[in-house]
Design an enzyme around this catalytic site. Sequence first.
Site, PDB file in Angstrom:
ATOM      1  N   GLU A 181       0.827  -1.229   0.000  1.00  0.00           N
ATOM      2  CA  GLU A 181       0.000   0.000   0.000  1.00  0.00           C
ATOM      3  C   GLU A 181       0.852   1.266   0.000  1.00  0.00           C
ATOM      4  OE1 GLU A 181      -2.511  -0.278   3.429  1.00  0.00           O
ATOM      5  OE2 GLU A 181      -4.107  -1.193   2.304  1.00  0.00           O
ATOM      6  N   GLU A 374      -5.612  -7.531  -1.204  1.00  0.00           N
ATOM      7  CA  GLU A 374      -6.199  -7.597   0.144  1.00  0.00           C
ATOM      8  C   GLU A 374      -7.679  -7.308   0.067  1.00  0.00           C
ATOM      9  OE1 GLU A 374      -4.669  -5.136   3.294  1.00  0.00           O
ATOM     10  OE2 GLU A 374      -2.592  -5.560   2.709  1.00  0.00           O
TER      11      GLU A 374
HETATM   12  C1  BG6 Z   1      -4.240  -2.775   5.010  1.00  0.00           C
HETATM   13  C2  BG6 Z   1      -2.894  -3.258   5.459  1.00  0.00           C
HETATM   14  O1  BG6 Z   1      -4.212  -1.406   5.135  1.00  0.00           O
HETATM   15  O2  BG6 Z   1      -5.375  -3.126   5.738  1.00  0.00           O
HETATM   16  C3  BG6 Z   1      -2.920  -4.424   6.417  1.00  0.00           C
HETATM   17  O3  BG6 Z   1      -2.058  -3.539   4.366  1.00  0.00           O
HETATM   18  C4  BG6 Z   1      -4.076  -4.260   7.386  1.00  0.00           C
HETATM   19  O4  BG6 Z   1      -1.673  -4.510   7.047  1.00  0.00           O
HETATM   20  C5  BG6 Z   1      -5.366  -4.253   6.592  1.00  0.00           C
HETATM   21  O5  BG6 Z   1      -4.101  -5.243   8.375  1.00  0.00           O
HETATM   22  C6  BG6 Z   1      -6.623  -4.195   7.438  1.00  0.00           C
HETATM   23  O6  BG6 Z   1      -6.545  -3.123   8.330  1.00  0.00           O
HETATM   24  P1  BG6 Z   1      -6.732  -3.306   9.882  1.00  0.00           P
HETATM   25  O7  BG6 Z   1      -6.459  -1.977  10.444  1.00  0.00           O
HETATM   26  O8  BG6 Z   1      -8.129  -3.748  10.072  1.00  0.00           O
HETATM   27  O9  BG6 Z   1      -5.748  -4.337  10.300  1.00  0.00           O
END
Ligand code: BG6
Length: 477
Positions: A181, A374
């Site tokens: 990201e 993701e």
């Molecule tokens: C993304 C990241 O921003 O979102 C991850 O690359 C992160 O590392 C994921 O875990 C989900 O966000 P969060 O804050 O719910 O863990």
Amino acid sequence: MIFWGGATAASQYEGGFAEKKGMDTQDCRPYLPRSNNATVQTRLLSQQTIDEAKKNNDQIYYPFRVGAKGYEHLEEDLNLLKELGIQIYRFSLSWTRLFPKGIEEEPDKDGVRYYDQIFEFCKKNKIKIFLTMNHYAVPLYLVEQYGGWTNRLMIQYYLNLAEFVFKHWGEYVDYWLPFNEINAGYFSPYNGTGLVKPEDRAYSNQKVFESLHHQFIANAKTIQLAKKLKVRGQFGAMISCFCYYPLTSKPEDNFKLVKEEQINQWFCSDVLMKGQYPYYMESFFEKNNVDLKITENDKQILREFPCDFISFSYYSSSVVTTEEAEKTAGNLVVTTKNPYLKASEWGWQIDAVGLRTTLNKVYDRYNCPVIISENGFGAKDVLVNKQVHDSYRIDYFDSHFKEIIKAKKEDGVDVRAYIAWGIIDIVSAGSCEMDKRYGVIYVDGDNEGNGTYHRYKKDSFYWYQEFIKKQNERKRI
Ligand code: BG6
């Protein structure tokens, strides 16, 4: 065909925080209960937080030092992923497990052995590898000694890591991602570039964009090095996508949307995919007093070594308005509430169609293979009699998968892979909680590190397993 997979990130998953693993920026972030406005406080990496973290005060819990105890459970976890049937595994390397300070010439042998197991396992079981070379955590030594990514020197240290990785594991990797990201460096500098906030002051724009510029050059030079070493696999850029809607059809709302989208979402991938700074950054820099030292050599390297594919994280959509309106949270950002959508307990607005829209937009813009690196649903799960009935997660997957398939089949987007985030429960990067779970595999640990850390398959495990099996059967027909 789409490869269906799962992901973890080193700092959120591994644990294994021994003296041998050097300290990194994520290791410095304490767990603060949510009632304490934790999401805001843990986002601020200040010198004071770092000094406190270095004392190793055992009254303060540092969740990224424990993660999901993946370091101890690696074999079991890999076997669970195999049983699940994923076709692609995204994981990241802990820079300081390999190079504790980030400056060593040779990597730590135990660190190398740890990752050897993952690469070998995936190869043996024909699981494709999507490797994130750096997922947020920056060696603390480099931050304290040199100011981290604000310093051009970082490029060389990063390339030393890349060179080792290419020479040692180059043959195993299918998809390379130099930075997770990359746009998080703008809206979440403590994560994206490990930037330390000056006491009582906001992050400076100058430092934020200098750091990002150095990451862009490191990205391009990494691709250059890979070409020189004839490393196989493709190189990608990754951004966090927000799928913006205007709150109303008022032209000003829509115009604001365009500007927010440019700076929050597209700027970094425009540089990495198109090989140059986009026109709209010129006036942005002027207005925000940012003066970057972009050399002719920098311009050339960006132009000559752009990425091959684009990948993105997508969890929820956002709304833009010029008026005052009710706010809610999104991935590392705050946005306006969308009256048409439901949200997770953390306020992230659930929007499967937004994923299809995003796939179309990303493909329109870059016209190259697309990977959803993701996606997933963060929720509090309840373990009862060794079972977790997470129908809400299954619904989330089901609705999002349908939209991905439509984007591929009906819209013609070249989607190559879908990677479910936090396939095994891990520590949340935004809130430092273990309670915010994304996995199809439950890990019995809590926000303060209590629990057995045993693994349990959730209902969503069996659902995803069945889904992947069906996709495979279709492929064979
Ligand atoms: C993304 C990241 O921003 O979102 C991850 O690359 C992160 O590392 C994921 O875990 C989900 O966000 P969060 O804050 O719910 O863990």
